[in-house]
Scaffold this motif. Structure first.
Motif, PDB file in Angstrom:
ATOM      1  N   MET A   1       0.831  -1.211   0.000  1.00 38.56           N
ATOM      2  CA  MET A   1       0.000   0.000   0.000  1.00 38.56           C
ATOM      3  C   MET A   1       0.864   1.259   0.000  1.00 38.56           C
ATOM      4  N   THR A   3       3.921   1.535  -1.077  1.00 37.29           N
ATOM      5  CA  THR A   3       4.583   1.648  -2.382  1.00 37.29           C
ATOM      6  C   THR A   3       3.641   2.227  -3.427  1.00 37.29           C
ATOM      7  N   THR A   4       2.381   1.781  -3.430  1.00 39.44           N
ATOM      8  CA  THR A   4       1.403   2.263  -4.409  1.00 39.44           C
ATOM      9  C   THR A   4       1.126   3.751  -4.230  1.00 39.44           C
ATOM     10  N   VAL A   5       0.911   4.173  -2.978  1.00 38.81           N
ATOM     11  CA  VAL A   5       0.625   5.587  -2.714  1.00 38.81           C
ATOM     12  C   VAL A   5       1.836   6.443  -3.068  1.00 38.81           C
ATOM     13  N   LEU A   7       4.104   5.753  -5.243  1.00 37.90           N
ATOM     14  CA  LEU A   7       4.227   5.778  -6.696  1.00 37.90           C
ATOM     15  C   LEU A   7       3.317   6.855  -7.293  1.00 37.90           C
ATOM     16  N   ILE A   8       2.111   6.990  -6.746  1.00 43.11           N
ATOM     17  CA  ILE A   8       1.196   8.043  -7.211  1.00 43.11           C
ATOM     18  C   ILE A   8       1.785   9.421  -6.932  1.00 43.11           C
ATOM     19  N   TYR A  11       4.372  10.123  -9.454  1.00 45.17           N
ATOM     20  CA  TYR A  11       3.726  10.519 -10.707  1.00 45.17           C
ATOM     21  C   TYR A  11       3.416  12.012 -10.694  1.00 45.17           C
ATOM     22  N   PHE A 122      12.055   0.541  -9.031  1.00 50.77           N
ATOM     23  CA  PHE A 122      10.930   0.186  -9.891  1.00 50.77           C
ATOM     24  C   PHE A 122      11.413  -0.374 -11.230  1.00 50.77           C
ATOM     25  N   HIS A 126       7.664   1.169 -15.307  1.00 48.96           N
ATOM     26  CA  HIS A 126       7.336   2.282 -14.418  1.00 48.96           C
ATOM     27  C   HIS A 126       8.144   3.524 -14.793  1.00 48.96           C
ATOM     28  N   HIS A 183       8.822   4.088   3.131  1.00 48.03           N
ATOM     29  CA  HIS A 183       9.215   3.273   1.981  1.00 48.03           C
ATOM     30  C   HIS A 183      10.714   2.991   2.011  1.00 48.03           C
TER      31      HIS A 183
END
Length: 397
Positions: A1, A3-5, A7-8, A11, A122, A126, A183
């Motif tokens: 979770m 890592t996903t947040v 990553l956003i 972005y 990544f 990515h 992270h």
């Protein structure tokens, strides 16, 4: 979770990197008229921006180790947003030069920090998709500026709008700052390669690693080509092709759109092709697109050429960045990427302004010839890098 947040968040940070990059080239025809400045005065602004970015890139290793990727990203976003806001209130050309300094310092370290972080943590797809979000920012910039120029003729409102977006992104980065620390704790071993042959290398030794010099050369001419299209493309279309300022701005936006769409596509292609194959294919496509600009073709075809150049450039930068830890070792990747960024910005600082000087004393027809030359040099230096790094890898086995 986490890592996903994160990553956003990265972005969004890549969007903020792209937002200011193409504004000057689009707004310059109007700014030039308001201040009665010569055409090549935009080149001096580019020198100020990229010159300070070069210094920041060379210092990036120390800065990132001192503050961490999260804080560097936040500070950078605040600096660039504030600088853009300052430019929107600039009463004269001299003030534009002054605000170019924090704009450049804000870009250098964060570019190295984010790229090295993604290269280490990544996959290649990515990296391409994240750089496509840089393209989203670079496409939004001229599009927003072009629409504002069309409806209000105010480049100041255009800069103010982009500054507001940048500062909103900075507030998001501030809120998300704890995620970077979490992270980092989860992936603390990812950046360490105990079998790295360059682990004991110092900064002076980095330049002696086989292939590094040619990689730096590739970055220099890649960035020179990319910025030259953004900086002089609009003026080329207005002066040579007799397009209106807002139409030329749309074409430049399509060029950056080609980079953006290309990187989205390349994210999927990278599942099948290696970084080396992506780089080589991109240079070939770029070369073909620049050749089209030399031909007396209808405007609609030339619009396609701008898009094609963007598509060709799209995989080169992310693929070279992602290949850096593999080519030159994880321990040295942050320093090498910092050097690559610095040389890329040096190419941006000197070659596009030099092109503007040559154009001033010859004609705008030099513009496509310069782009063809950049493509050829990129191809030669990239292939030389491949040969030397493969040879070094074979000798270490």
């Amino acid at each position: 979770m986490i890592t996903t947040v994160l990553l956003i968040i990265i972005y969004l940070a890549f969007i903020s990197l792209g937002l200011p990059d193409s504004l000057l080239g689009v707004a310059w025809p109007v700014m030039q008229q308001e201040w009665q400045a010569p055409l090549d005065a935009a080149g001096l602004v580019a020198i100020f921006i990229t010159g300070t970015t070069i210094i920041s890139s060379f210092l990036s290793g120390h800065i990132i180790r001192r503050f961490g990727t999260g804080k560097v990203t936040l500070i950078s976003c605040i600096m660039t947003g504030s600088a853009l806001l300052g430019i929107s209130y600039a009463p004269s050309y001299i003030w534009l030069l002054l605000f170019a300094i924090p704009l450049g310092f804000g870009a250098g370290s964060v570019d190295t920090a984010l790229n090295n972080y993604v290269a280490l943590h990544f996959k290649a797809h990515h990296m391409n998709w994240l750089h496509s979000f840089w393209g989203v920012g670079a496409t939004m910039g001229p599009y927003i500026m072009g629409k504002i120029l069309l409806h209000t003729s105010s480049w100041r409102l255009g800069y103010r709008t982009i500054a507001s977006i940048q500062l909103v992104l900075a507030s998001i980065l501030l809120i998300s700052l704890p995620l970077w620390f979490k992270h980092a704790a989860l992936t603390k071993d990812a950046a360490v390669d105990h079998h790295d042959p360059h682990t004991s290398s110092n900064r002076k030794g980095v330049m002696k690693i086989p292939g590094v010099i040619y990689a730096l050369l590739t970055f220099a001419f890649y960035c020179a080509a990319e910025l030259s299209v953004g900086l002089w493309g609009s003026s080329y279309l207005v002066q040579v092709k007799s397009l209106t300022v807002d139409t030329a701005a749309t074409w430049v936006a399509l060029y950056y759109g080609g980079i953006t769409i290309g990187r989205i596509i390349c994210g999927f292609i990278s599942f099948r092709l290696t970084n080396t194959q992506m780089i080589r294919s991109g240079i070939y496509i770029t070369f073909f697109g620049t050749l089209l600009l030399l031909l007396p073709l209808p405007n609609v075809v030339l619009m396609g050429a701008f898009i094609l150049i963007g598509l060709g450039l799209s995989p080169i930068f992310p693929a070279m960045i992602h290949a850096t830890p593999t080519r030159f070792g994880k321990t040295q990747s942050q320093t090498v990427i910092g050097y690559q960024m610095a040389f890329g910005y040096m190419g941006s600082a000197f070659l596009p302004p030099l092109l503007g000087f040559v154009i001033k004393h010859t004609s705008m027809f030099v513009f496509p010839v310069f782009l063809v030359m950049c493509s050829v040099i990129m191809l030669v230096s990239s292939e030389k890098t491949n040969v030397l790094t493969h040879r070094k890898a074979a000798s270490d086995e």
